[in-house]
Design a protein around this motif. Structure first.
Motif, PDB file in Angstrom:
ATOM      1  N   ILE A   1       0.980  -1.258  -0.145  1.00  0.00           N
ATOM      2  CA  ILE A   1      -0.073  -0.058   0.044  1.00  0.00           C
ATOM      3  C   ILE A   1       0.763   1.232  -0.209  1.00  0.00           C
ATOM      4  O   ILE A   1       0.489   2.188  -0.675  1.00  0.00           O
ATOM      5  N   LEU A   2       1.936   1.378   0.643  1.00  0.00           N
ATOM      6  CA  LEU A   2       2.998   2.266   0.585  1.00  0.00           C
ATOM      7  C   LEU A   2       3.466   2.619  -0.652  1.00  0.00           C
ATOM      8  O   LEU A   2       3.475   3.669  -1.056  1.00  0.00           O
ATOM      9  N   ASP A   3       3.718   1.405  -1.147  1.00  0.00           N
ATOM     10  CA  ASP A   3       4.585   1.661  -2.698  1.00  0.00           C
ATOM     11  C   ASP A   3       3.532   2.062  -3.723  1.00  0.00           C
ATOM     12  O   ASP A   3       3.681   2.948  -4.655  1.00  0.00           O
ATOM     13  N   LYS A   4       2.355   1.229  -3.698  1.00  0.00           N
ATOM     14  CA  LYS A   4       1.334   1.678  -4.541  1.00  0.00           C
ATOM     15  C   LYS A   4       0.566   2.960  -4.507  1.00  0.00           C
ATOM     16  O   LYS A   4       0.193   3.587  -5.643  1.00  0.00           O
ATOM     17  N   CYS A   5       0.084   3.241  -3.187  1.00  0.00           N
ATOM     18  CA  CYS A   5      -0.785   4.490  -3.073  1.00  0.00           C
ATOM     19  C   CYS A   5       0.124   5.458  -2.156  1.00  0.00           C
ATOM     20  O   CYS A   5      -0.573   6.582  -2.015  1.00  0.00           O
ATOM     21  N   ARG A   6       1.023   5.114  -1.844  1.00  0.00           N
ATOM     22  CA  ARG A   6       1.838   6.213  -1.091  1.00  0.00           C
ATOM     23  C   ARG A   6       0.987   6.686   0.349  1.00  0.00           C
ATOM     24  O   ARG A   6       1.149   7.715   0.617  1.00  0.00           O
TER      25      ARG A   6
ATOM     26  N   VAL B   1      -4.468  -5.096   8.554  1.00  0.00           N
ATOM     27  CA  VAL B   1      -3.648  -3.757   8.693  1.00  0.00           C
ATOM     28  C   VAL B   1      -4.785  -2.890   9.250  1.00  0.00           C
ATOM     29  O   VAL B   1      -5.965  -2.873   9.310  1.00  0.00           O
ATOM     30  N   ARG B   2      -4.131  -1.975  10.433  1.00  0.00           N
ATOM     31  CA  ARG B   2      -4.994  -1.013  10.998  1.00  0.00           C
ATOM     32  C   ARG B   2      -5.020   0.343  10.240  1.00  0.00           C
ATOM     33  O   ARG B   2      -3.850   0.709   9.904  1.00  0.00           O
ATOM     34  N   PHE B   3      -6.100   0.988  10.008  1.00  0.00           N
ATOM     35  CA  PHE B   3      -6.419   2.147   9.293  1.00  0.00           C
ATOM     36  C   PHE B   3      -6.719   3.459  10.240  1.00  0.00           C
ATOM     37  O   PHE B   3      -7.828   2.909  11.029  1.00  0.00           O
ATOM     38  N   SER B   4      -6.074   4.266  10.465  1.00  0.00           N
ATOM     39  CA  SER B   4      -6.347   5.378  11.382  1.00  0.00           C
ATOM     40  C   SER B   4      -7.189   6.526  10.816  1.00  0.00           C
ATOM     41  O   SER B   4      -6.720   6.865   9.848  1.00  0.00           O
ATOM     42  N   SER B   5      -8.010   6.866  11.525  1.00  0.00           N
ATOM     43  CA  SER B   5      -8.870   8.223  10.931  1.00  0.00           C
ATOM     44  C   SER B   5      -8.201   9.545  10.992  1.00  0.00           C
ATOM     45  O   SER B   5      -8.952  10.572  10.981  1.00  0.00           O
ATOM     46  N   PHE B   6      -7.384   9.455  11.811  1.00  0.00           N
ATOM     47  CA  PHE B   6      -6.461  10.737  12.381  1.00  0.00           C
ATOM     48  C   PHE B   6      -5.678  11.373  11.204  1.00  0.00           C
ATOM     49  O   PHE B   6      -4.657  10.914  10.826  1.00  0.00           O
ATOM     50  N   GLY B   7      -6.367  12.532  10.634  1.00  0.00           N
ATOM     51  CA  GLY B   7      -5.830  13.015   9.548  1.00  0.00           C
ATOM     52  C   GLY B   7      -6.506  14.396   9.240  1.00  0.00           C
ATOM     53  O   GLY B   7      -7.769  14.248   9.244  1.00  0.00           O
ATOM     54  N   HIS B   8      -6.048  15.289   8.412  1.00  0.00           N
ATOM     55  CA  HIS B   8      -6.828  16.357   7.815  1.00  0.00           C
ATOM     56  C   HIS B   8      -7.660  15.773   6.660  1.00  0.00           C
ATOM     57  O   HIS B   8      -7.589  14.865   6.027  1.00  0.00           O
ATOM     58  N   ARG B   9      -9.035  16.348   6.535  1.00  0.00           N
ATOM     59  CA  ARG B   9      -9.902  15.777   5.854  1.00  0.00           C
ATOM     60  C   ARG B   9      -9.559  15.834   4.341  1.00  0.00           C
ATOM     61  O   ARG B   9      -9.878  14.687   3.803  1.00  0.00           O
ATOM     62  N   GLU B  10      -8.672  16.667   3.900  1.00  0.00           N
ATOM     63  CA  GLU B  10      -8.259  16.818   2.448  1.00  0.00           C
ATOM     64  C   GLU B  10      -7.476  15.508   2.168  1.00  0.00           C
ATOM     65  O   GLU B  10      -7.354  14.973   1.199  1.00  0.00           O
ATOM     66  N   ASP B  11      -6.568  15.406   3.159  1.00  0.00           N
ATOM     67  CA  ASP B  11      -5.687  14.138   3.086  1.00  0.00           C
ATOM     68  C   ASP B  11      -6.452  12.707   3.073  1.00  0.00           C
ATOM     69  O   ASP B  11      -5.962  12.028   2.447  1.00  0.00           O
ATOM     70  N   VAL B  12      -7.377  12.614   4.130  1.00  0.00           N
ATOM     71  CA  VAL B  12      -8.008  11.334   3.916  1.00  0.00           C
ATOM     72  C   VAL B  12      -8.982  11.124   2.738  1.00  0.00           C
ATOM     73  O   VAL B  12      -8.844  10.315   2.233  1.00  0.00           O
ATOM     74  N   GLN B  13      -9.198  12.359   2.282  1.00  0.00           N
ATOM     75  CA  GLN B  13     -10.399  12.244   0.777  1.00  0.00           C
ATOM     76  C   GLN B  13      -9.135  11.678  -0.214  1.00  0.00           C
ATOM     77  O   GLN B  13      -9.583  10.887  -1.058  1.00  0.00           O
ATOM     78  N   GLU B  14      -7.897  12.352  -0.104  1.00  0.00           N
ATOM     79  CA  GLU B  14      -7.019  12.032  -1.577  1.00  0.00           C
ATOM     80  C   GLU B  14      -6.585  10.530  -1.287  1.00  0.00           C
ATOM     81  O   GLU B  14      -6.392   9.759  -1.946  1.00  0.00           O
ATOM     82  N   ALA B  15      -6.445  10.295   0.279  1.00  0.00           N
ATOM     83  CA  ALA B  15      -5.910   8.771   0.370  1.00  0.00           C
ATOM     84  C   ALA B  15      -7.037   7.686  -0.163  1.00  0.00           C
ATOM     85  O   ALA B  15      -6.800   6.690  -0.689  1.00  0.00           O
ATOM     86  N   CYS B  16      -8.234   8.088   0.212  1.00  0.00           N
ATOM     87  CA  CYS B  16      -9.220   7.407  -0.005  1.00  0.00           C
ATOM     88  C   CYS B  16      -9.591   7.190  -1.748  1.00  0.00           C
ATOM     89  O   CYS B  16      -9.774   6.080  -2.241  1.00  0.00           O
ATOM     90  N   GLY B  17      -9.062   8.275  -2.265  1.00  0.00           N
ATOM     91  CA  GLY B  17      -9.188   8.140  -3.788  1.00  0.00           C
ATOM     92  C   GLY B  17      -7.994   7.199  -4.370  1.00  0.00           C
ATOM     93  O   GLY B  17      -8.131   6.402  -5.395  1.00  0.00           O
ATOM     94  N   ARG B  18      -6.850   7.259  -3.654  1.00  0.00           N
ATOM     95  CA  ARG B  18      -5.727   6.370  -3.869  1.00  0.00           C
ATOM     96  C   ARG B  18      -6.170   4.844  -3.772  1.00  0.00           C
ATOM     97  O   ARG B  18      -5.716   4.072  -4.500  1.00  0.00           O
ATOM     98  N   LEU B  19      -6.759   4.697  -2.598  1.00  0.00           N
ATOM     99  CA  LEU B  19      -6.840   3.395  -2.315  1.00  0.00           C
ATOM    100  C   LEU B  19      -8.184   2.814  -3.148  1.00  0.00           C
ATOM    101  O   LEU B  19      -7.925   1.609  -3.233  1.00  0.00           O
TER     102      LEU B  19
ATOM    103  N   ALA C   1      -8.576   3.232  -6.099  1.00  0.00           N
ATOM    104  CA  ALA C   1      -7.883   2.829  -7.529  1.00  0.00           C
ATOM    105  C   ALA C   1      -6.859   1.563  -7.390  1.00  0.00           C
ATOM    106  O   ALA C   1      -6.328   1.355  -8.229  1.00  0.00           O
ATOM    107  N   LEU C   2      -6.729   1.164  -6.175  1.00  0.00           N
ATOM    108  CA  LEU C   2      -5.590   0.089  -5.875  1.00  0.00           C
ATOM    109  C   LEU C   2      -6.084  -1.174  -6.485  1.00  0.00           C
ATOM    110  O   LEU C   2      -7.292  -1.654  -6.423  1.00  0.00           O
TER     111      LEU C   2
END
Length: 410
Positions: free
Chosen positions: A362-367, A384-402, A404-405
């Motif tokens: 996930i780190l390699d493909k989605c950063r 794997v544990r996913f944490s919801s602690f993050g800025h909203r815009e970062d979480v949204q971008e991460a969700c977009g990357r995931l 497409a994984l």
């Protein structure tokens, strides 16, 4: 030469979260232009709320005056704060003299090991927050690592098959039981019936529960207990540890507390609270005065409104992540997402993967940085544990990357 504490030699590897950070740094060095988003370590990201920040700023400014300066305080905590914690969070369940203010839940969990020494049997949920196990190893209550964990520790698997609540029949009488609800890392919050079973078992078998309630503020289901003391009989067999870290975003401010009821005694009749008071006055010198003023502000009506909104922000992040992780690409690969809405963490199983392998993938493909489940115990493998602690815009971008994984390995 002085001999090394054998407990450190028995630790199997580096602490989980520094290893996560090490791998992140290595990836960033290899890909300097990459924007890495962290959904891993449970570190809060949003600013302190205005009411709480002002209370601490005003108090800090007063320290620069003759009238406002304060030096050492009571090691057990500011009397006003101890009373407020009891009044707001434990009404009718604990008194101010049973509240001990500290520099955080993790620190308390580590210090509490000194109460029991190396001869007490230890049981932990599996998976579990690593300090329960590592602290036990360091003080000598557990031995060397083996295929199933560490010698001398009873691991209590918490899996989807048992609704993330362990079979207690494997626990020996007189055991120190570490229990966390909502659980870190699974995010599961135990029901009233489950905690009643835990308390009844502890009372019957002379066990003591160290109840970690650091994520209690995330419970939104009114049927779920927020403290072990909502369960009848818990005052005779449970010490509760909690923190302002997740409640008010104090991960860097450092403020927590423990509740040690007067009823709890050692086998010789000595009150546990007496020895805990000695630990706090001898091995600790009191929480930061500025932080304690922030804690007071967090528990007044305006502070409660602000912190509730702050926690809701992270819970909304978790819902966004849940939607992304339940997408068609993950479903097709058999990925199983466990999330109830009462925790900042999503516990996700990737069948056929080792935890560190899917972490790296996930780190390699989605950063995107996650936390490998195997770092929390043997039962965490392939999770794997996913944490919801993050800025909203970062979480949204991460969700977009995931979203497409591809999980198809070449």
């Amino acid at each position: 030469m002085i001999e090394r504490n054998s407990g450190f030699a028995n630790l199997s590897a580096g602490y989980l979260f520094p290893e996560v950070a090490k791998r992140r740094r290595a990836y960033q060095e290899a890909h300097p232009d990459a924007k890495i988003i962290s959904l891993g370590i449970g570190n809060t990201t949003e600013p302190l709320t205005p009411h709480i920040a002002k209370a601490m700023a005003d108090y800090a400014a007063s320290l620069g005056t003759k009238e406002g300066y304060s030096g050492y305080g009571d090691e057990q905590g500011l009397s006003e704060l101890r009373g407020k914690i009891a009044e707001v969070l434990y009404p009718g369940m604990a008194g101010a003299d049973e509240v001990f203010v500290s520099d955080g839940a993790k620190c308390d969990i580590a210090r509490i090991q000194t109460l029991f020494g190396r001869n007490v049997p230890v049981a932990v949920q599996d998976p579990a927050y690593p300090v329960y196990v590592d602290g036990s190893v360091i003080v000598g209550a557990a031995g060397k690592s083996c295929a199933s964990g560490y010698e001398g520790i009873t691991y209590l698997p918490c899996t989807a098959e048992n609704s993330f609540f362990p079979d207690l029949s494997e626990v020996k009488p007189g055991t120190l039981i570490y229990f966390c609800s909502p659980n870190n890392p699974t995010g599961s919050a135990s029901t009233r019936e489950q905690l009643a079973e835990l308390v009844a078992f502890a009372r019957k078998n002379g066990c003591l529960i160290i109840f970690d309630a650091a994520y209690a503020a995330f419970i939104r289901n009114p049927k779920l207990p927020r403290t072990i003391y909502e369960i009848p009989g818990a005052r005779s067999c449970a010490i509760e540890i909690n923190s302002f870290s997740k409640l008010a975003g104090f991960t860097g401010v450092r403020l927590g507390w423990s509740i040690v009821p007067s009823e709890i005694q050692f086998a010789d009749g000595t009150p546990v609270r007496q020895d805990w008071n000695r630990v706090m006055t001898t091995l600790f010198n009191g929480a930061c005065n500025i932080a304690q003023r922030g804690g007071l502000a967090a528990l007044d009506p305006e502070g409660i409104r602000e912190t509730t909104s702050l926690v809701d922000y992270y819970l909304e992040n978790a819902k966004l992540m849940q939607a992304a992780l339940c997408g068609s690409n993950f479903a097709a690969a058999g990925v199983q997402v466990y999330y109830t809405g009462d925790s900042p963490y999503l516990w996700v199983k990737f069948p056929g993967w080792k935890s560190w392998d899917i972490f790296d993938y996930i780190l390699d493909k989605c950063r995107v940085v996650t936390t490998p489940g195997s770092g929390f115990g043997p039962a965490g493998e392939s999770y794997v544990r996913f944490s919801s602690f993050g800025h909203r815009e970062d979480v949204q971008e991460a969700c977009g990357r995931l979203s497409a994984l591809s999980l198809e390995r070449s």
